[in-house]
Design a protein around this motif. Structure first.
Motif, PDB file in Angstrom:
ATOM      1  N   ARG A 149     -37.117  18.567  23.054  1.00 45.61           N
ATOM      2  CA  ARG A 149     -36.812  17.826  23.844  1.00 45.61           C
ATOM      3  C   ARG A 149     -37.169  18.120  25.344  1.00 45.61           C
ATOM      4  NH1 ARG A 149     -33.837  13.237  25.028  1.00 45.61           N
ATOM      5  NH2 ARG A 149     -33.666  12.825  22.648  1.00 45.61           N
ATOM      6  N   ILE A 150     -37.446  17.535  26.404  1.00 49.32           N
ATOM      7  CA  ILE A 150     -37.535  18.045  27.873  1.00 49.32           C
ATOM      8  C   ILE A 150     -36.423  17.353  28.587  1.00 49.32           C
ATOM      9  CG2 ILE A 150     -38.850  17.987  29.958  1.00 49.32           C
ATOM     10  CD1 ILE A 150     -41.272  17.982  28.063  1.00 49.32           C
ATOM     11  N   VAL A 151     -35.528  18.058  29.021  1.00 44.36           N
ATOM     12  CA  VAL A 151     -34.351  17.483  29.942  1.00 44.36           C
ATOM     13  C   VAL A 151     -34.738  18.025  31.274  1.00 44.36           C
ATOM     14  CG1 VAL A 151     -32.059  17.650  30.213  1.00 44.36           C
ATOM     15  CG2 VAL A 151     -32.800  17.648  28.084  1.00 44.36           C
ATOM     16  N   PHE A 152     -35.239  16.877  32.253  1.00 43.26           N
ATOM     17  CA  PHE A 152     -35.692  17.173  33.596  1.00 43.26           C
ATOM     18  C   PHE A 152     -34.536  16.844  34.476  1.00 43.26           C
ATOM     19  CE2 PHE A 152     -37.455  13.277  33.445  1.00 43.26           C
ATOM     20  CZ  PHE A 152     -37.882  12.716  34.798  1.00 43.26           C
ATOM     21  N   MET A 153     -34.410  17.644  35.528  1.00 48.38           N
ATOM     22  CA  MET A 153     -33.568  17.085  36.717  1.00 48.38           C
ATOM     23  C   MET A 153     -34.863  16.668  37.565  1.00 48.38           C
ATOM     24  SD  MET A 153     -32.803  17.232  40.170  1.00 48.38           S
ATOM     25  CE  MET A 153     -32.284  15.661  40.347  1.00 48.38           C
ATOM     26  N   GLY A 154     -34.622  14.992  37.923  1.00 42.05           N
ATOM     27  CA  GLY A 154     -35.480  14.627  38.704  1.00 42.05           C
ATOM     28  C   GLY A 154     -35.456  13.143  38.584  1.00 42.05           C
ATOM     29  N   GLY A 155     -36.236  12.504  39.511  1.00 37.21           N
ATOM     30  CA  GLY A 155     -36.041  11.182  39.602  1.00 37.21           C
ATOM     31  C   GLY A 155     -34.738  10.423  40.051  1.00 37.21           C
ATOM     32  N   ALA A 156     -34.805   9.088  40.239  1.00 37.63           N
ATOM     33  CA  ALA A 156     -33.478   8.246  40.644  1.00 37.63           C
ATOM     34  C   ALA A 156     -33.692   6.985  39.995  1.00 37.63           C
ATOM     35  CB  ALA A 156     -33.484   8.320  42.115  1.00 37.63           C
ATOM     36  N   VAL A 157     -32.743   6.176  39.674  1.00 38.08           N
ATOM     37  CA  VAL A 157     -32.845   5.036  39.218  1.00 38.08           C
ATOM     38  C   VAL A 157     -32.579   4.004  40.518  1.00 38.08           C
ATOM     39  CG1 VAL A 157     -31.605   2.971  37.976  1.00 38.08           C
ATOM     40  CG2 VAL A 157     -31.930   5.323  37.025  1.00 38.08           C
ATOM     41  N   GLU A 158     -31.639   4.475  41.412  1.00 38.85           N
ATOM     42  CA  GLU A 158     -31.095   3.614  42.627  1.00 38.85           C
ATOM     43  C   GLU A 158     -31.838   4.225  44.018  1.00 38.85           C
ATOM     44  OE1 GLU A 158     -29.675   1.039  42.591  1.00 38.85           O
ATOM     45  OE2 GLU A 158     -28.729   0.891  40.329  1.00 38.85           O
ATOM     46  N   THR A 159     -31.154   5.054  44.544  1.00 41.43           N
ATOM     47  CA  THR A 159     -31.598   5.943  45.864  1.00 41.43           C
ATOM     48  C   THR A 159     -32.182   7.030  45.819  1.00 41.43           C
ATOM     49  OG1 THR A 159     -29.751   4.380  46.567  1.00 41.43           O
ATOM     50  CG2 THR A 159     -30.708   6.028  48.105  1.00 41.43           C
ATOM     51  N   GLY A 160     -33.182   7.387  46.475  1.00 44.76           N
ATOM     52  CA  GLY A 160     -33.657   8.795  46.691  1.00 44.76           C
ATOM     53  C   GLY A 160     -33.151   9.651  47.779  1.00 44.76           C
ATOM     54  N   ASN A 161     -33.502  10.894  47.972  1.00 49.12           N
ATOM     55  CA  ASN A 161     -33.276  11.866  48.833  1.00 49.12           C
ATOM     56  C   ASN A 161     -34.565  12.108  49.676  1.00 49.12           C
ATOM     57  OD1 ASN A 161     -34.416  13.386  46.987  1.00 49.12           O
ATOM     58  ND2 ASN A 161     -32.303  14.653  46.914  1.00 49.12           N
ATOM     59  N   ALA A 162     -35.599  12.475  49.107  1.00 44.90           N
ATOM     60  CA  ALA A 162     -36.789  12.757  49.760  1.00 44.90           C
ATOM     61  C   ALA A 162     -37.369  11.565  50.595  1.00 44.90           C
ATOM     62  CB  ALA A 162     -37.957  13.360  48.890  1.00 44.90           C
ATOM     63  N   THR A 163     -37.296  10.465  50.074  1.00 44.07           N
ATOM     64  CA  THR A 163     -37.411   9.129  50.844  1.00 44.07           C
ATOM     65  C   THR A 163     -36.130   8.257  50.394  1.00 44.07           C
ATOM     66  OG1 THR A 163     -38.967   8.009  48.892  1.00 44.07           O
ATOM     67  CG2 THR A 163     -39.790   9.617  50.286  1.00 44.07           C
ATOM     68  N   PRO A 164     -36.357   6.901  50.839  1.00 43.33           N
ATOM     69  CA  PRO A 164     -35.391   6.017  50.313  1.00 43.33           C
ATOM     70  C   PRO A 164     -35.208   5.627  48.922  1.00 43.33           C
ATOM     71  CG  PRO A 164     -36.466   5.352  52.525  1.00 43.33           C
ATOM     72  CD  PRO A 164     -37.108   6.373  51.895  1.00 43.33           C
ATOM     73  N   VAL A 165     -36.464   5.934  48.257  1.00 39.15           N
ATOM     74  CA  VAL A 165     -36.596   5.655  46.841  1.00 39.15           C
ATOM     75  C   VAL A 165     -37.091   6.938  46.029  1.00 39.15           C
ATOM     76  CG1 VAL A 165     -37.100   3.141  47.297  1.00 39.15           C
ATOM     77  CG2 VAL A 165     -39.066   4.855  47.170  1.00 39.15           C
ATOM     78  N   ALA A 166     -37.500   7.902  46.730  1.00 44.15           N
ATOM     79  CA  ALA A 166     -38.099   9.070  45.799  1.00 44.15           C
ATOM     80  C   ALA A 166     -37.022  10.189  45.859  1.00 44.15           C
ATOM     81  CB  ALA A 166     -39.353   9.440  46.120  1.00 44.15           C
ATOM     82  N   ARG A 273     -44.398   6.064  47.160  1.00 44.69           N
ATOM     83  CA  ARG A 273     -44.882   7.377  46.402  1.00 44.69           C
ATOM     84  C   ARG A 273     -43.979   8.346  45.990  1.00 44.69           C
ATOM     85  NH1 ARG A 273     -49.382  10.192  44.968  1.00 44.69           N
ATOM     86  NH2 ARG A 273     -49.511  12.410  45.407  1.00 44.69           N
ATOM     87  N   GLY A 274     -43.951   8.746  44.505  1.00 42.76           N
ATOM     88  CA  GLY A 274     -42.756   9.494  44.121  1.00 42.76           C
ATOM     89  C   GLY A 274     -41.696   8.700  43.342  1.00 42.76           C
ATOM     90  N   GLN A 275     -41.617   7.688  43.879  1.00 44.12           N
ATOM     91  CA  GLN A 275     -40.451   6.795  43.039  1.00 44.12           C
ATOM     92  C   GLN A 275     -40.677   6.827  41.602  1.00 44.12           C
ATOM     93  OE1 GLN A 275     -40.341   2.656  44.293  1.00 44.12           O
ATOM     94  NE2 GLN A 275     -38.360   2.376  43.306  1.00 44.12           N
ATOM     95  N   THR A 276     -39.481   6.896  40.826  1.00 44.85           N
ATOM     96  CA  THR A 276     -39.320   6.776  39.431  1.00 44.85           C
ATOM     97  C   THR A 276     -38.914   5.355  39.302  1.00 44.85           C
ATOM     98  OG1 THR A 276     -37.124   7.745  39.558  1.00 44.85           O
ATOM     99  CG2 THR A 276     -39.062   9.082  38.758  1.00 44.85           C
ATOM    100  N   ILE A 277     -39.742   4.459  38.840  1.00 46.65           N
ATOM    101  CA  ILE A 277     -39.539   3.050  38.560  1.00 46.65           C
ATOM    102  C   ILE A 277     -39.181   2.943  37.338  1.00 46.65           C
ATOM    103  CG2 ILE A 277     -40.461   0.617  38.484  1.00 46.65           C
ATOM    104  CD1 ILE A 277     -42.911   2.075  40.313  1.00 46.65           C
ATOM    105  N   VAL A 278     -37.708   2.562  37.104  1.00 44.06           N
ATOM    106  CA  VAL A 278     -36.842   2.428  35.882  1.00 44.06           C
ATOM    107  C   VAL A 278     -36.712   0.868  35.620  1.00 44.06           C
ATOM    108  CG1 VAL A 278     -34.897   3.270  34.525  1.00 44.06           C
ATOM    109  CG2 VAL A 278     -35.838   4.566  36.241  1.00 44.06           C
ATOM    110  N   ASP A 279     -37.302   0.350  34.478  1.00 43.00           N
ATOM    111  CA  ASP A 279     -37.068  -0.910  34.138  1.00 43.00           C
ATOM    112  C   ASP A 279     -35.915  -1.213  33.444  1.00 43.00           C
ATOM    113  OD1 ASP A 279     -37.554  -3.892  33.677  1.00 43.00           O
ATOM    114  OD2 ASP A 279     -39.606  -3.431  32.819  1.00 43.00           O
TER     115      ASP A 279
END
Length: 321
Positions: A149-166, A273-279
């Motif tokens: 398995r790969i367990v990665f720290m990254g992404g956001a469902v709601e709010t980003g920190n580098a940008t409002p969404v990423a 750019r860089g947003q994780t889009i979670v459906d």
């Protein structure tokens, strides 16, 4: 914990909270830390290598092989987070230089060697931009057969920190994150939605900082560098465990609530750019109805976390003999 320790390789950009993750991984009896690979992110690659070696030595894991990896993202320039982690990436604590050097292999070669040599499938834990992992998957796709398995720290469902969404790790190298999603192995996304919630109470931070044991004092100083919210008793601020929560999720996956959801990374220039889009929709929308459904990669997305459970887990490992 019963059974054999889990073979784990951490890919990091050490980093204050990457250091907290390394301290936990090096001390928990349920983890067999096979290697640590380094990538530019929170600080430059030289600083990441130095910080990683120093933390492992303090943790008593100086024999764990460490390799230097990518010094920049696949496409983007390096964009460090010194405003968060300090000029040296470790809160400018003035830590001693390590007494050893990284191995002669580059990070991708060390990842390949350790994954294929492991008698049990390896769990990869990237807590950094995913450049090394993307290069590994593209250069040596045969490693997939021995990745659990790969367990990665990254992404956001709601709010980003580098940008409002990423989130920073994905934003730093979006193309690499997109490649990760094609790995063909189970993936858990430990994103900002849970990352920001696991806070060490101020009383515990103070206790660690006052310890005569260098490992515990380092842990306390690192936590104090990442104050997250006022302590309920009005005393010292609590400290965020950050990346360490992703390693806790390897040992104790029951501490997070996940849903298997389609995830993609926005690669277009501009504000997403860089947003994780979670459906999370219950049914297809008009775009799919009119244009047909696209095949998206399914990821176990962490949506909730048992904060007290992970705080206790981390403390028991780092403070244990």
């Amino acid at each position: 914990m019963t059974g054999q320790p889990i073979p784990v390789i951490i890919d990091c950009d050490t980093g204050v909270d990457d250091a907290l993750a390394l301290l936990f991984a090096a001390r928990h009896p349920g983890i067999d830390l096979r290697a640590v690979t380094c990538v530019a992110g929170n600080t430059d690659i030289d600083g990441v290598v130095r910080n990683t070696l120093t933390v492992l030595e303090v943790a008593g894991a100086g024999d764990v092989p460490v390799a230097r990896g990518a010094g920049r993202p696949l496409i983007e320039p390096v964009r460090t987070a010194s405003h968060v982690h300090g000029q040296d990436g470790m809160g400018d604590l003035g830590l001693p230089a390590p007494t050893r050097r990284p191995v002669d292999l580059d990070a991708v070669s060390l990842l390949r060697r350790e994954i294929l040599a492991s008698p049990e499938p390896v769990t990869l834990v990237p807590t950094a931009p995913l450049t090394n992992i993307a290069l590994l998957l593209r250069t040596h796709p045969e490693v997939v057969r021995n990745i659990e398995r790969i367990v990665f720290m990254g992404g956001a469902v709601e709010t980003g920190n580098a940008t409002p969404v990423a989130e920073f790790n994905v934003w730093h190298d979006p193309e690499a994150a997109a490649i990760l999603l094609t790995a063909g192995v189970p993936i858990t996304m430990y994103g900002l939605d849970v990352f920001q919630r696991v806070l060490m109470p101020g009383a515990d931070v103070r206790r660690l900082r006052g310890s005569p044991e260098p490992r515990l004092r380092l842990a306390g100083d690192l936590l104090a560098h990442r104050p997250a919210s006022p302590d309920p008793d009005g005393d010292d601020p609590s400290g965020g465990l950050g990346d360490a929560g992703a390693v806790c999720a390897v040992v104790d996956p029951g501490g997070i609530t996940t849903r298997l959801l389609p995830v993609e990374v926005s690669l277009a220039p501009g504000p997403t750019r860089g947003q994780t889009i979670v459906d999370r929709r219950a049914r297809p929308g008009e775009a799919e109805i009119h244009h047909g459904e696209r095949e998206l990669h399914l990821v176990d997305v962490a949506l909730d976390v048992d904060v007290e459970r992970y705080v206790k887990l981390w403390l028991s490992a780092v403070e244990g003999d």
